[in-house]
Design a protein around this motif. Structure first.
Motif, short mmCIF file in Angstrom:
data_model
loop_
_atom_site.label_atom_id
_atom_site.label_comp_id
_atom_site.label_asym_id
_atom_site.label_seq_id
_atom_site.Cartn_x
_atom_site.Cartn_y
_atom_site.Cartn_z
N PRO A 1 0.80 -1.22 0.00
CA PRO A 1 0.00 0.00 0.00
C PRO A 1 0.84 1.28 0.00
O PRO A 1 0.31 2.35 -0.26
N ILE A 2 2.12 1.17 0.23
CA ILE A 2 2.97 2.36 0.25
C ILE A 2 3.02 3.00 -1.12
O ILE A 2 3.19 4.21 -1.26
N TRP A 3 2.84 2.21 -2.19
CA TRP A 3 2.94 2.74 -3.54
C TRP A 3 1.66 3.45 -3.95
O TRP A 3 1.70 4.28 -4.87
N ALA A 4 0.56 3.14 -3.31
CA ALA A 4 -0.69 3.84 -3.61
C ALA A 4 -0.61 5.23 -2.99
O ALA A 4 0.01 5.45 -1.97
N VAL A 5 -1.25 6.17 -3.64
CA VAL A 5 -1.20 7.54 -3.12
C VAL A 5 -2.33 7.68 -2.10
O VAL A 5 -3.50 7.75 -2.45
N PRO A 6 -1.97 7.69 -0.81
CA PRO A 6 -3.01 7.82 0.22
C PRO A 6 -3.47 9.28 0.33
O PRO A 6 -2.76 10.20 -0.04
N ALA A 7 -4.64 9.43 0.87
CA ALA A 7 -5.20 10.77 1.02
C ALA A 7 -4.51 11.51 2.17
O ALA A 7 -4.41 12.73 2.13
N SER A 8 -4.06 10.79 3.17
CA SER A 8 -3.45 11.47 4.30
C SER A 8 -2.37 10.56 4.92
O SER A 8 -2.37 9.36 4.69
N PRO A 9 -1.50 11.13 5.73
CA PRO A 9 -0.49 10.31 6.41
C PRO A 9 -1.10 9.29 7.36
O PRO A 9 -0.56 8.21 7.55
N ARG A 10 -2.23 9.63 7.93
CA ARG A 10 -2.89 8.67 8.84
C ARG A 10 -3.32 7.42 8.08
O ARG A 10 -3.22 6.30 8.58
N GLU A 11 -3.87 7.61 6.86
CA GLU A 11 -4.28 6.45 6.06
C GLU A 11 -3.07 5.60 5.68
O GLU A 11 -3.13 4.37 5.67
N LEU A 12 -1.95 6.25 5.39
CA LEU A 12 -0.72 5.53 5.08
C LEU A 12 -0.28 4.69 6.29
O LEU A 12 0.04 3.52 6.15
N LEU A 13 -0.26 5.29 7.46
CA LEU A 13 0.13 4.56 8.66
C LEU A 13 -0.82 3.42 8.95
O LEU A 13 -0.42 2.33 9.34
N ALA A 14 -2.10 3.67 8.76
CA ALA A 14 -3.10 2.59 8.98
C ALA A 14 -2.88 1.45 8.00
O ALA A 14 -2.97 0.27 8.39
N SER A 15 -2.57 1.75 6.76
CA SER A 15 -2.36 0.69 5.78
C SER A 15 -1.08 -0.08 6.07
O SER A 15 -0.98 -1.28 5.85
#
Length: 184
Positions: free
Chosen positions: A167-181
């Motif tokens: 999921p790191i390669w997907a562009v998340p909407a926010s840093p929180r979503e990145l951390l959750a993924s």
């Protein structure tokens, strides 16, 4: 004026520490209670230890099942290669036996030929048989190498795809979503 200063009880509980230019506050240990830090935290301070243990066991179980499946796939592939090699060896032995039987002279009367020509002819036939057998072995070994290379390529593609699917390669909407993924 007292409202701008810190209360005396707060000053007594904290130490100001300077560690090579890094300044921080540290909880002051009481001189009277040396075991104050050794007391266990109150029961309401964190999550349930039983629930944490169950979650840890569940993660461990899932990881072990995943490893088991991966190792089982590899074992199946190696068994297939081993069985193929055994079948090739049997085929080679059968070919050798068939060619030796065809080389054996018939019981029909042969023309009288000097002994040296007969020996050379059988020697040539035996050498041709050996070369044909070696050719079959090399062809079978080449097929085995192709199969092993295909398995390695498939494993490499699978590994690469698992890295691409992170999921790191997907562009998340926010840093929180990145951390959750990343936590999932």
């Amino acid at each position: 004026m007292e409202s701008t200063t810190t209360p005396s009880w707060e000053e007594d509980e904290w130490n100001l520490c300077n560690d090579n230019g890094f300044v921080y506050k540290r909880w002051r240990r009481s001189q009277l209670d040396p075991l104050g830090d050794a007391l266990p935290p109150p029961p309401d301070s964190g999550p349930d230890p039983e629930a944490e243990e169950m979650a840890r066991r569940e993660r461990k179980r899932k990881t072990l099942l995943k490893l088991k499946a991966q190792y089982q796939r590899e074992i199946d592939q190696w068994e297939y290669l081993s069985n193929t090699l055994c079948a090739m060896e049997e085929t080679t032995l059968q070919l050798q036996q068939q060619r030796r039987q065809t080389v054996v002279p018939d019981s029909s009367p042969l023309p009288v030929v000097p002994r040296t020509v007969s020996v050379c002819g059988s020697l040539v036939q035996e050498l041709v048989l050996q070369v044909e057998t070696q050719e079959a072995i090399i062809r079978d070994a080449s097929n085995l190498c192709d199969i092993a290379e295909a398995i390695c390529n498939a494993h490499e593609e699978e590994t690469n795809q698992s890295l691409i699917d992170l999921p790191i390669w997907a562009v998340p909407a926010s840093p929180r979503e990145l951390l959750a993924s990343l936590c999932d």
